[in-house]
Scaffold this active site. Sequence first.
Site, mmCIF file in Angstrom:
data_model
loop_
_atom_site.group_PDB
_atom_site.id
_atom_site.type_symbol
_atom_site.label_atom_id
_atom_site.label_comp_id
_atom_site.label_asym_id
_atom_site.label_seq_id
_atom_site.Cartn_x
_atom_site.Cartn_y
_atom_site.Cartn_z
ATOM 1 N N CYS A 115 -11.449 0.150 10.172
ATOM 2 C CA CYS A 115 -10.802 -0.842 11.059
ATOM 3 C C CYS A 115 -11.297 -1.174 11.998
ATOM 4 O O CYS A 115 -11.019 -2.221 12.498
ATOM 5 C CB CYS A 115 -9.172 -1.510 10.259
ATOM 6 S SG CYS A 115 -8.742 -1.666 8.377
ATOM 7 N N HIS A 242 -6.152 -6.331 15.752
ATOM 8 C CA HIS A 242 -6.316 -5.904 14.089
ATOM 9 C C HIS A 242 -4.840 -6.524 13.050
ATOM 10 O O HIS A 242 -4.304 -5.974 13.109
ATOM 11 C CB HIS A 242 -6.717 -4.427 13.970
ATOM 12 C CG HIS A 242 -6.702 -4.058 12.684
ATOM 13 N ND1 HIS A 242 -7.810 -5.331 11.904
ATOM 14 C CD2 HIS A 242 -6.586 -2.867 11.245
ATOM 15 C CE1 HIS A 242 -7.672 -4.456 10.268
ATOM 16 N NE2 HIS A 242 -7.143 -3.662 10.546
ATOM 17 N N ASN A 272 -5.809 -8.148 5.184
ATOM 18 C CA ASN A 272 -6.044 -7.879 6.001
ATOM 19 C C ASN A 272 -7.871 -7.083 6.313
ATOM 20 O O ASN A 272 -8.340 -6.857 4.686
ATOM 21 C CB ASN A 272 -5.360 -6.132 6.199
ATOM 22 C CG ASN A 272 -6.480 -4.837 7.101
ATOM 23 O OD1 ASN A 272 -7.397 -5.408 7.977
ATOM 24 N ND2 ASN A 272 -5.619 -3.966 6.818
HETATM 25 O O1 UT7 Z 1 -6.027 -0.774 8.324
HETATM 26 C C1 UT7 Z 1 -5.201 -0.343 8.267
HETATM 27 C C2 UT7 Z 1 -4.327 -1.102 6.562
HETATM 28 N N1 UT7 Z 1 -3.169 -0.523 7.052
HETATM 29 C C3 UT7 Z 1 -1.348 -0.828 7.192
HETATM 30 O O2 UT7 Z 1 -2.222 -1.159 8.014
HETATM 31 C C4 UT7 Z 1 -0.743 -0.801 6.329
HETATM 32 C C5 UT7 Z 1 0.297 0.274 6.631
HETATM 33 N N2 UT7 Z 1 1.624 -0.104 6.103
HETATM 34 C C6 UT7 Z 1 2.310 -0.773 6.011
HETATM 35 O O3 UT7 Z 1 1.732 -1.853 6.040
HETATM 36 C C7 UT7 Z 1 3.370 -0.898 4.823
HETATM 37 O O4 UT7 Z 1 3.682 0.602 5.032
HETATM 38 C C8 UT7 Z 1 3.419 -1.279 3.719
HETATM 39 C C9 UT7 Z 1 3.100 -2.698 3.371
HETATM 40 C C10 UT7 Z 1 2.180 -0.388 2.626
HETATM 41 C C11 UT7 Z 1 4.473 -0.792 2.884
HETATM 42 O O5 UT7 Z 1 5.455 -1.019 3.397
HETATM 43 P P1 UT7 Z 1 6.862 0.147 3.513
HETATM 44 O O6 UT7 Z 1 7.728 -1.059 3.853
HETATM 45 O O7 UT7 Z 1 6.408 1.105 3.938
HETATM 46 O O8 UT7 Z 1 7.373 0.503 1.584
HETATM 47 P P2 UT7 Z 1 7.099 1.751 0.609
HETATM 48 O O9 UT7 Z 1 5.766 2.726 0.777
HETATM 49 O O10 UT7 Z 1 7.608 2.542 2.034
HETATM 50 O O11 UT7 Z 1 7.463 1.165 -0.469
HETATM 51 C C12 UT7 Z 1 9.280 0.790 -0.519
HETATM 52 C C13 UT7 Z 1 9.645 0.185 -1.876
HETATM 53 C C14 UT7 Z 1 8.604 1.101 -2.863
HETATM 54 O O12 UT7 Z 1 9.308 1.204 -4.166
HETATM 55 P P3 UT7 Z 1 10.033 2.084 -4.725
HETATM 56 O O13 UT7 Z 1 9.803 3.609 -4.497
HETATM 57 O O14 UT7 Z 1 11.639 2.276 -3.523
HETATM 58 O O15 UT7 Z 1 11.199 1.846 -5.654
HETATM 59 C C15 UT7 Z 1 6.835 1.111 -3.064
HETATM 60 O O16 UT7 Z 1 7.520 1.281 -5.008
HETATM 61 O O17 UT7 Z 1 8.495 -0.979 -2.504
HETATM 62 C C16 UT7 Z 1 7.732 -0.786 -3.132
HETATM 63 N N3 UT7 Z 1 6.428 -1.395 -3.143
HETATM 64 C C17 UT7 Z 1 6.001 -2.812 -3.960
HETATM 65 N N4 UT7 Z 1 7.484 -3.352 -4.242
HETATM 66 C C18 UT7 Z 1 6.495 -5.055 -4.334
HETATM 67 C C19 UT7 Z 1 4.752 -1.101 -2.571
HETATM 68 N N5 UT7 Z 1 4.581 -2.318 -2.828
HETATM 69 C C20 UT7 Z 1 4.801 -3.226 -3.169
HETATM 70 C C21 UT7 Z 1 4.414 -4.507 -3.388
HETATM 71 N N6 UT7 Z 1 5.491 -5.210 -4.384
HETATM 72 N N7 UT7 Z 1 3.642 -5.104 -3.828
#
Ligand code: UT7
Length: 316
Positions: A115, A242, A272
């Site tokens: 990225c 980004h 993204n």
């Molecule tokens: O160019 C670089 C690219 N990557 C990034 O920039 C990613 C940076 N990180 C993020 O943007 C965030 O970490 C995410 C958006 C990917 C995830 O958000 P988060 O607040 O860190 O959520 P998490 O991974 O801690 O997940 C929380 C919950 C989980 O469920 P449980 O285990 O608490 O039951 C996930 O399974 O949210 C769940 N989850 C979703 N729920 C609904 C993960 N993806 C989804 C989804 N819809 N799409």
Amino acid sequence: MKSAGIRGAGYAIPSQKISNDDFSKMGLETSDEWIVARTGIKTRYIADENTTSATLAEAAARKAIQNAGLTRTEIDMVICATTSPEYPLFPSNACLLQHRLNLRQVPSFDLSAACSGFSYALTTGAQFIATGAAKNILVVASDCLSKFVDWQDRSICVLFGDGAGAIVLSETAQPGLSYSRLYSDGGHGNILCVPPDKTPPHIVMNGKAVFKVAVENVIPAIEEALSQTQITGESLTWFIPHQANIRIIQMIAQKVGIPEEKVLLNIAELGNTSAASIPIAIAQAAETGKFKPGDTILMAGFGAGFTWGINVLQWT
Ligand code: UT7
């Protein structure tokens, strides 16, 4: 040392639009509310089987060359930032572009920095301008990461969209690019990667770790850039980060003192788009007449590797 400025820009996105609700309709346990609240993304555009990062790059490049007011024979070099090239190994997207755009037999190469690809490509191109080795360089960033996501993994597939952004970077008598600094830390390679043992290859990510590493590294890098160029969050005209996650962007902007209205965004509509997100934002802003000569633009790329890079540019 000669100065480099952006002479023209263009972008291309594929036609297939996917809304957040479409994921629920596909059977994924997710919701528009979750995706918007956690990422700021509402829609993204996905390449069909006939569309590749090279076909999108070509469309973006044609517009950039036209907007620069140049002809194909005036391009001295092609640099294409991509981690999802049309051919997995070779030929490079840049060579495909050299041929498809009917350019002279100029140096053409791809550059891989995920990225952060545009930050790396822009900085690299500027070196060739500075030494006088090239006058007009086609710098393209293009990715189709939708081809490398597991469509059953809700934590990944909602994040990425496909697209390409291109600029013509040209020698200029005006200030142009005044600051570029690139960084990497391969120790964080495993938090966002396409592991070699996954078939078909797909992105694996520790989202929370990526969030933390991005914020912790990009903030001091921007502070260093502001200090070196003697500008402030208040005095710069535009900030183009980004477009990975709106919460990352807001946190960075707030910490370095950049007011919200100076931040250029396309994440809600495009998701993204990896290396393409910054040059797409440049091309969109140029197209809508947002940029005025002399505007100071701060760009911050970050992504897998881990890589990050900051550029400060005066619009010419
Ligand atoms: O160019 C670089 C690219 N990557 C990034 O920039 C990613 C940076 N990180 C993020 O943007 C965030 O970490 C995410 C958006 C990917 C995830 O958000 P988060 O607040 O860190 O959520 P998490 O991974 O801690 O997940 C929380 C919950 C989980 O469920 P449980 O285990 O608490 O039951 C996930 O399974 O949210 C769940 N989850 C979703 N729920 C609904 C993960 N993806 C989804 C989804 N819809 N799409």
